[in-house]
Design an enzyme around this catalytic site. Structure first.
Site, PDB file in Angstrom:
ATOM      1  N   HIS A 131       0.820  -1.215   0.000  1.00  0.00           N
ATOM      2  CA  HIS A 131       0.000   0.000   0.000  1.00  0.00           C
ATOM      3  C   HIS A 131       0.858   1.271   0.000  1.00  0.00           C
ATOM      4  CE1 HIS A 131      -3.746  -2.115   0.567  1.00  0.00           C
ATOM      5  NE2 HIS A 131      -3.376  -2.661   1.707  1.00  0.00           N
TER       6      HIS A 131
HETATM    7  C1  BDR Z   1      -3.702   1.810   4.408  1.00  0.00           C
HETATM    8  O1  BDR Z   1      -4.222   1.580   5.711  1.00  0.00           O
HETATM    9  C2  BDR Z   1      -3.180   1.313   6.624  1.00  0.00           C
HETATM   10  O2  BDR Z   1      -3.510   0.210   7.412  1.00  0.00           O
HETATM   11  C3  BDR Z   1      -1.945   1.075   5.797  1.00  0.00           C
HETATM   12  O3  BDR Z   1      -0.790   1.516   6.471  1.00  0.00           O
HETATM   13  C4  BDR Z   1      -2.197   1.856   4.541  1.00  0.00           C
HETATM   14  O4  BDR Z   1      -1.776   3.183   4.686  1.00  0.00           O
HETATM   15  C5  BDR Z   1      -4.223   0.745   3.470  1.00  0.00           C
HETATM   16  O5  BDR Z   1      -5.612   0.801   3.392  1.00  0.00           O
END
Ligand code: BDR
Ligand code: CA
Length: 322
Positions: free
Chosen positions: A245
């Site tokens: 992500h």
């Molecule tokens: C996002 O949510 C967080 O849990 C992760 O770090 C990322 O930024 C993904 O949906």
């Protein structure tokens, strides 16, 4: 060689830490600061982790503590089952020296740094957008002085996915939808790297093992912290590996040619069952849409060369140890 002077706004967070390691190693990135925000863990934990990451991988980079809660709602429960109780995969972190913490709150640090370096600063935001919204509220003039804003957040249904914490919302946007809607309304250049492309970019177990074996200290750290995250992914998404992500936002910054984008203003739903849903009105769409009217265009990532993005990370960590 510096092309991007970055304030990294983050809620570390395992994938946040992976993205930090990449930025610290990338020759075209100068880290001007790291600002913490609640999200994957409490603000106390994410700030401790930001300090830890700075001291280990980006010594000398200032760290400022940010918002403990969203603009209008209660802070969510920490996501221990995703990122570990310590936010970094329960690897047993040492004590961290809090003395180097900047005396300013994150939003003030952001505004003052942008004012001091007009046209230079990129805001790379990979947590709830509360700090950015607070900085804008205090000093709206920063919008025209920021070079660009790249965020990891949202989902636009490209591959049929609209969310990961509800059927309609991605975690970062869901944590503070009001802040996100303000950030997407400001007159700055915003690019959005959402689930549409991060779910296409999977660091498999084999990929991570190879990074561990060839990437020196950083590679072993990425492996260690991702064990917990990988278990969560295999239980929740039946994925063998982890979604990249937050690293994807950093990859987009330095290699935008690896992404396909779509322009148009973006709104965020701030109540009801679709709370946190991100909706773009793409350019050329011939509908009457007063709620999108007059808002600036954002670039939304709708396609990705995932092998290219993964190769970039591999090269950054492993080439220096070859
Ligand atoms: C996002 O949510 C967080 O849990 C992760 O770090 C990322 O930024 C993904 O949906
Ligand atoms: Ca994050």
């Amino acid at each position: 060689m510096t092309l991007h002077t970055v304030i990294y706004d983050t809620d570390p967070g395992i994938d946040d830490a992976i993205a930090l390691v990449f930025q610290a190693l990338h020759p075209e990135i100068e880290l001007a600061g790291i600002t913490s925000v609640f999200g994957n863990a409490s603000i106390a934990t994410t700030t401790r982790n930001a300090l830890y990451l700075a001291q280990r991988f980006a010594p000398g980079v200032p760290v400022a503590r940010g918002a403990a809660a969203p603009l209008q709602c209660m802070a969510p429960e920490p996501l221990g089952w995703i990122h570990g109780d310590d936010g970094l995969g329960n690897i047993g972190l040492p004590e961290v020296d809090h003395a180097p913490l900047d005396s300013r709150p994150a939003h003030q640090f952001i505004a003052e740094t942008v004012r001091a370096r007009p046209g230079e600063i990129t805001l790379l935001a990979v947590g709830p957008l509360t700090n950015l919204a607070l900085a804008l509220a205090d000093d709206p003039g920063i919008a025209e002085r920021v070079k660009e804003v790249v965020i990891m957040g949202g989902a636009f249904g490209i591959g049929g996915v609209l969310g990961n914490v509800t059927p309609a919302a991605e975690a970062n946007i869901h944590c503070d939808p009001h802040a996100a809607d303000l950030v997407f309304a400001a007159p700055w250049k915003v690019s959005i790297v959402g689930l549409d492309v991060t779910h296409e970019t999977v660091m498999t177990t084999a990929y991570l093992a190879s990074i561990r074996d060839r990437g020196g200290d950083a590679g072993r750290f990425v492996w260690d912290i991702s064990r917990h995250y990988e278990r969560f992914h295999s239980e929740s998404d039946q994925a063998t590996g982890i979604f990249a992500h937050d690293y994807s936002a950093a990859a987009y910054l330095v290699a935008p040619h690896l992404y396909e984008t779509r322009g148009g203003p973006v709104r965020v739903v701030t109540e009801g069952i679709a709370n946190g849903l991100t909706i773009q009105k793409p350019f050329g769409m011939q509908v009457d849409a007063p709620d999108w009217e007059g808002r600036p265009s954002c670039e939304v990532c709708v396609g990705v060369d995932a092998p290219g993005v993964l190769d970039l990370f591999d090269r950054m960590l492993c080439d220096q140890n070859a």
